[in-house]
Design a protein around this motif. Structure first.
Motif, PDB file in Angstrom:
ATOM      1  N   ALA B 489       0.857  -1.182   0.000  1.00 27.75           N
ATOM      2  CA  ALA B 489       0.000   0.000   0.000  1.00 27.75           C
ATOM      3  C   ALA B 489       0.892   1.231   0.000  1.00 27.75           C
ATOM      4  O   ALA B 489       2.094   1.136   0.226  1.00 27.75           O
ATOM      5  N   SER B 490       0.251   2.388  -0.226  1.00 24.13           N
ATOM      6  CA  SER B 490       1.052   3.604  -0.330  1.00 24.13           C
ATOM      7  C   SER B 490       1.367   4.210   1.036  1.00 24.13           C
ATOM      8  O   SER B 490       2.206   5.081   1.152  1.00 24.13           O
ATOM      9  N   ASP B 491       0.684   3.774   2.102  1.00 21.22           N
ATOM     10  CA  ASP B 491       1.050   4.214   3.444  1.00 21.22           C
ATOM     11  C   ASP B 491       0.770   3.103   4.440  1.00 21.22           C
ATOM     12  O   ASP B 491       0.095   2.128   4.126  1.00 21.22           O
ATOM     13  N   GLU B 492       1.298   3.260   5.646  1.00 21.19           N
ATOM     14  CA  GLU B 492       1.233   2.184   6.632  1.00 21.19           C
ATOM     15  C   GLU B 492      -0.191   1.888   7.079  1.00 21.19           C
ATOM     16  O   GLU B 492      -0.558   0.732   7.270  1.00 21.19           O
ATOM     17  N   GLU B 493      -0.996   2.934   7.252  1.00 20.58           N
ATOM     18  CA  GLU B 493      -2.370   2.741   7.701  1.00 20.58           C
ATOM     19  C   GLU B 493      -3.166   1.918   6.672  1.00 20.58           C
ATOM     20  O   GLU B 493      -3.853   0.964   7.022  1.00 20.58           O
ATOM     21  N   THR B 494      -3.040   2.293   5.395  1.00 19.35           N
ATOM     22  CA  THR B 494      -3.748   1.533   4.353  1.00 19.35           C
ATOM     23  C   THR B 494      -3.250   0.089   4.324  1.00 19.35           C
ATOM     24  O   THR B 494      -4.026  -0.845   4.113  1.00 19.35           O
ATOM     25  N   LEU B 495      -1.962  -0.069   4.557  1.00 23.36           N
ATOM     26  CA  LEU B 495      -1.379  -1.417   4.565  1.00 23.36           C
ATOM     27  C   LEU B 495      -2.033  -2.273   5.639  1.00 23.36           C
ATOM     28  O   LEU B 495      -2.454  -3.408   5.384  1.00 23.36           O
ATOM     29  N   LEU B 496      -2.176  -1.703   6.840  1.00 22.69           N
ATOM     30  CA  LEU B 496      -2.790  -2.449   7.942  1.00 22.69           C
ATOM     31  C   LEU B 496      -4.253  -2.749   7.635  1.00 22.69           C
ATOM     32  O   LEU B 496      -4.741  -3.846   7.898  1.00 22.69           O
ATOM     33  N   GLN B 497      -4.951  -1.770   7.056  1.00 20.16           N
ATOM     34  CA  GLN B 497      -6.357  -1.993   6.720  1.00 20.16           C
ATOM     35  C   GLN B 497      -6.501  -3.110   5.692  1.00 20.16           C
ATOM     36  O   GLN B 497      -7.412  -3.919   5.755  1.00 20.16           O
ATOM     37  N   ARG B 498      -5.554  -3.137   4.741  1.00 22.49           N
ATOM     38  CA  ARG B 498      -5.606  -4.184   3.721  1.00 22.49           C
ATOM     39  C   ARG B 498      -5.359  -5.551   4.332  1.00 22.49           C
ATOM     40  O   ARG B 498      -6.004  -6.533   3.979  1.00 22.49           O
ATOM     41  N   GLU B 499      -4.421  -5.593   5.265  1.00 22.42           N
ATOM     42  CA  GLU B 499      -4.156  -6.852   5.970  1.00 22.42           C
ATOM     43  C   GLU B 499      -5.425  -7.321   6.674  1.00 22.42           C
ATOM     44  O   GLU B 499      -5.785  -8.494   6.609  1.00 22.42           O
ATOM     45  N   GLU B 500      -6.095  -6.380   7.353  1.00 21.81           N
ATOM     46  CA  GLU B 500      -7.309  -6.732   8.091  1.00 21.81           C
ATOM     47  C   GLU B 500      -8.397  -7.250   7.148  1.00 21.81           C
ATOM     48  O   GLU B 500      -9.082  -8.218   7.452  1.00 21.81           O
ATOM     49  N   ALA B 501      -8.507  -6.586   5.972  1.00 21.63           N
ATOM     50  CA  ALA B 501      -9.502  -7.029   4.991  1.00 21.63           C
ATOM     51  C   ALA B 501      -9.176  -8.446   4.521  1.00 21.63           C
ATOM     52  O   ALA B 501     -10.063  -9.282   4.327  1.00 21.63           O
TER      53      ALA B 501
END
Lengths: 200, 784
Positions: B489-501
């Protein structure tokens, strides 16, 4: 100087031997039957809550089966401990269910609680350091966990009794103290069919 | 140029070459300890890198760096089912004590890892399981009140979190959910795990040195063996299971070293015996020793200059080059037998042929450089420089080292005359008949040919160690590094959200038992969005909290503190998490910022899976990202499959190269041999086809390394044919090729004994190919 040293050694020696004796003496006094039934009154003191929280109900402890803990008042709640599970129900809905396969700690907790409620002090001595004293037919044992992680749940466990365990006092890590007093304790060899069903 | 001038120029070159060799040799000798420490035993460095996918490469590197230093020992005293585990704990303590001096285990270093509850308590407001979040959405105030009261009156605590700071048990449940990350539980001072009714204690180590540091490796293995013996004396029924890269590395090192010695000494001994027997001349050995030494010096020097480290497998393969490099000396030497022509005359006449002879094997080894496998590239480099070194020494030194004339020994004459009676191709009807039958048989084998692109056809571990490793993985439910989800992802927060999804979509597979679990950073570090949701859920329970405060006479402000309206919302941020010791075991999953081409930042992480049920599930998982827009940028990486695909791609590429070489070689050789070129090419091509055919009949699958071996065979076979053809059917030449081929055969034959599948395949195919081309070459040679 020498005598002081000797006294110290003797004291420790005697102390250790004494503790051993206490446990054996208590075991000799206790009636150990496969099934125990009775009533309880639970009094809990929580740091920020002024009034003690009192509840009461029935219990059933059966070797090879587990523990059924029925809180009758002020709330209805049944907790069932078997070798592999802790299940808490509120009438019909399941409030909590912990499985040993998913959470191995369940087995450790259950074996401790089973030992506490059935008065198996020898089993407790495997996971706890203990001390105690006997006065006539009455005895009192204090257990502290050997394991640091168990101490996060139970800081101290105090059992009192004679032929039966009459009270258990559990000091939680957060400073909460729960005292359970047993009443009308009765022993039996077998479970009734209805009781067996409760464990299923 | 006149002969004396030619000789002068030549002598000057020879002196310069000698000087260069001596300099290189003394350099290697003086820096011996430094470069010997750089001998690499890590088989994984032989694996291909994929430059097109930097995030994947970072992931692979992270997995291997983390794995490299890990060592796990599982011990069980195998007591009765309900008899407790006191002996197992004692056994673990015994192992810990025995190994303490060399490596303290993690528990010794900092007792138990920090209790998660202590770290997360400060962030508890944001920690809530998905199940509790769902519950809150539909919970009535009555139900919420009942839940809190039930927890308040429960007969015993199960979370260790005081009721007053977690009245609904949300944080307790969340902490409990962390438990699914590992089945290990601290008990009685040890990390314990139960499996199939047996209790195991786990000792975990992070090694102070890399698994591939050979000195440390040996010390550790000795200590482990001693500890195991001690354990079995104290607890005869006990079982010790070990897992760690270091164990495999040690086994591979030991094996490669013994193979290198076997191949090296075997080849040398064979060379000396054969040459001694045939030529009965100590002078012959002199030239051979010089050419072998030069080959080794040049190869080693060049490899050390080009690569950071020399791989042990390269040295094993290098040992088999003895048979190839010795060829030049033998071929030149044979020319001198019974030849009265002046040395310089002979040298000038032989030079073009020698140059041609250098070309073929060097070009053949270029095939190794074309693969994406760093190990094979190194082997190719080593071989090319080795061959070049040996060749240069032969060309430059032989006029000086050899006597002016050499009588043809009687024994050599016998071998040569034996070869003169070799069958010859004359194109008669009977020979065409035989050829047709042979071709049919050849075709029969070719149609049965199978291929194999499995990574295990390159490397295989020690079966006992692999079984132990698998047992440990199963008992401890370790995630597999073979299949991973790569999240970007382009930032850490989006990365974590994607992991959660992604994890939300993995849950149903866990429920149906298709996978047993996962490992991901977001389990330990929920995204800020998730933490906000948890705070929101508590905010919604404000009225129930106020009611509880009133009923239980809790201090004023208690309800307010519990809810999210806390004036200083503290979120657990990636920075907070990373610097805490709690994140230590999972930091490797967080790849952080991975390079990206167009200037935009890319952050990546890995999600590892446990207990993947079958290949069908793997296929389902592979389809997952494409089917769900929310996780479209998640990438499924099946490393085993990727490598196999890569191996297949390069097997096909090399097959094309081989075919091209078969077509181009005759064109180049045409300049020398004109119409006789078919006599040079036919035996080599036939030998290659026959090799494949035999492999077909025997059911040996063709793999990348077999094709490489055929390429090498082509190079060497062409050499024999060139020499035989160029020197016509001279008895000496036949003798020389026979000797050269048998020494090459000896080396490759020994290589075929290697238990590294890559080297075994290479050795086996080359042995077959060289034998066949040596048998066929005289058949097609022009009769004088």
């Amino acid at each position: 100087m020498k005598t002081i040293f000797l006294t110290l050694v003797l004291c420790f020696g005697v102390g250790a031997a004494h503790a051993e004796d206490v446990l054996q003496a208590v075991e000799k006094q206790l009636i150990l039957e496969p099934v125990v039934r009775g009533e309880f009154v639970q009094t809990r003191k929580i740091a920020q809550i002024k009034k003690p929280l009192v509840s009461n109900g029935r219990f059933l402890v059966a070797r090879n089966y587990g523990v059924i803990w029925e809180n009758v008042s002020p709330i209805t709640q049944t907790t069932r401990l078997t070798r592999n599970e802790i299940v808490q129900t509120d009438g019909n809905t399941t409030l909590m269910k912990l499985n040993a396969e998913k959470e191995p700690v369940v087995r450790i907790i259950n074996s401790i609680l089973f030992s506490v409620f059935s008065g198996d002090v020898a089993a407790l001595a495997k996971v706890f350091d203990y001390s105690g004293k006997i006065e006539g037919t009455r005895w009192r044992l204090t257990f502290t966990p050997k394991d640091k992680n168990l101490a996060r749940l139970i800081q101290e466990l105090r059992l009192e009794g004679g032929r039966d365990v009459s009270s258990v006092e559990l000091e939680g890590a957060a400073g909460d103290v729960t005292r359970i007093e047993f009443k009308a304790t009765a022993h039996d060899k077998t479970l009734s069919d209805a009781e067996k069903k409760q464990f299923e | 140029m006149s002969n004396p001038a030619y000789a002068r120029a030549h002598r000057l070159l020879a002196w310069l070459w000698l000087l260069a060799l001596l300099l290189a040799a003394s350099f290697l000798l003086f820096t011996r300890t430094t470069w010997q420490g750089r001998v690499d035993t890590d088989l994984l460095t032989l694996l291909p890198t994929d430059e097109r996918r930097p995030a994947l490469e970072t992931a692979r590197k992270a997995l291997s760096t983390q794995g490299e230093r890990q060592l796990v020992l599982l011990v069980s005293a195998h007591e009765e089912k309900d008899g407790g585990s006191a002996d197992t704990r004692k056994a673990a303590a015994l192992l810990r004590e025995t190994l303490r001096e060399l490596v303290p285990d993690l528990k010794t270093q900092n007792d138990f890892a920090a209790f998660p509850g202590d770290f997360y308590a400060g962030y508890s407001a944001g920690m809530m399981t998905d199940a509790d979040l769902d519950w809150q959405k539909t919970a009535t105030p009555e139900a919420a009140h009942a839940r809190a009261m039930n927890l308040l009156y429960a007969p015993f605590p199960t979370s260790g979190v005081p009721w007053t700071s977690d009245p609904f048990g949300f944080f307790g449940n969340w902490l409990q959910s962390l438990g699914e990350a590992s089945p290990l539980r601290p008990s009685g001072g040890e990390w314990m795990v139960e499996h199939d009714g047996a209790q195991y204690a786990a000792l975990m180590y992070v090694l102070p040195e890399s698994a591939f540091a050979s000195g440390f490796q040996q010390k550790l293995m000795a200590a482990l063996d001693a500890a195991e013996n001690k354990l079995h004396v104290a607890f005869p029924a006990s079982q010790l299971l070990r897992a760690g890269v270091v164990l495999h590395a040690a086994a591979a090192t030991q094996q490669a070293e013994s193979e290198m010695h076997l191949i090296g000494f075997g080849s040398l001994l064979g060379t000396f015996i054969l040459i001694g027997l045939v030529f009965q001349s100590a002078r012959a050995l002199r030239l051979i020793v010089v050419s072998l030494l030069s080959g080794a010096i040049v190869a080693l020097m060049a490899t050390l200059m080009i690569f950071e480290r020399v791989h042990l497998i390269t040295l094993v393969f290098g040992a088999s080059l003895i048979g190839v490099t010795v060829d030049y000396a033998i071929l030149v030497f044979a020319q001198h037998l019974g030849n009265a022509e002046p040395v310089w005359e002979r040298h000038r006449r032989l030079l073009p042929t020698l140059c041609l002879l250098l070309l073929a094997p060097v070009l053949a080894h270029v095939g190794l450089l074309m693969t994406p496998f760093p190990g094979l590239i190194q082997m190719g480099t080593f071989a090319i420089f080795g061959i070049f070194g040996a060749w240069t020494s032969v060309v430059l030194f032989y006029p000086c080292l050899l006597p002016k004339t050499l009588p043809l020994p009687k024994r050599a004459e016998v071998v040569a005359s034996l070869l003169r009676h070799w069958p010859r191709w004359q194109g008669g009807r009977k020979q065409w008949g035989i050829a047709l039958v042979a071709l049919l048989m050849l075709g029969g084998g070719l149609v049965q040919l199978q291929t194999n692109d499995d990574i295990r056809s390159l490397f295989s571990g020690n079966p006992k160690l692999i079984a132990e490793q698998l047992a440990v993985s199963r008992i401890m439910q370790l995630p597999s590094p073979a299949q991973i989800f790569l999240v970007s992802a382009s930032d850490e927060e989006t990365l974590l959200q994607r992991e959660e999804a992604l994890i939300t979509r993995l849950r149903p597979l866990m429920a149906s038992g298709k996978i047993s679990g996962f490992e991901a950073v977001s389990r330990w570090l929920p995204s800020e969005a998730q933490q906000r949701d948890a705070r929101g859920a508590k905010e919604a329970l404000q009225s129930t909290l106020a009611q509880l405060q009133k009923e239980l006479e809790l201090p004023a402000g208690w309800a307010h503190e519990q809810s999210a309206s806390n004036p200083r919302p503290i979120f657990l941020t990636p920075e907070n998490w990373r610097v805490s010791p709690i994140s230590q075991p999972f930091r490797a999953l967080w790849l952080g910022e991975t390079a990206s081409g167009d200037g935009a930042k890319t952050y990546s992480s890995m999600v590892l899976l446990k207990g993947l049920a079958d290949s069908e599930t793997a296929a389902t998982l592979a389809q997952l990202p494409a089917a769900e827009p929310a996780i479209a940028e998640v990438e499924w990486v099946d490393q085993t499959k990727e490598i196999s695909r890569l191996m297949q791609r390069y097997r096909l590429l090399l097959t094309q190269t081989l075919l091209a070489a078969c077509l181009i070689a005759p064109l180049l050789l045409y300049a020398f041999f004109r119409r006789a070129v078919w006599r040079v090419i036919t035996p080599v091509v036939m030998a290659g086809l026959a090799t494949l055919s035999i492999m077909g009949y025997l059911g040996i699958p063709v793999q990348l390394l077999s094709i490489l071996a055929l390429l090498l065979t082509l190079g060497m076979g062409i050499d024999y044919a060139i020499f035989l053809q160029a020197r016509q059917t001279h008895a000496h030449t036949l003798l020389a090729t026979t000797l050269a081929a048998s020494l090459t055969l000896l080396s490759f034959g020994l290589l075929a004994l290697s238990s590294t599948p890559a080297l075994h395949a290479l050795g086996l195919t080359a042995t077959l190919g060289v034998t066949l081309s040596w048998l066929l070459t005289p058949v097609f040679c022009q009769r004088k």
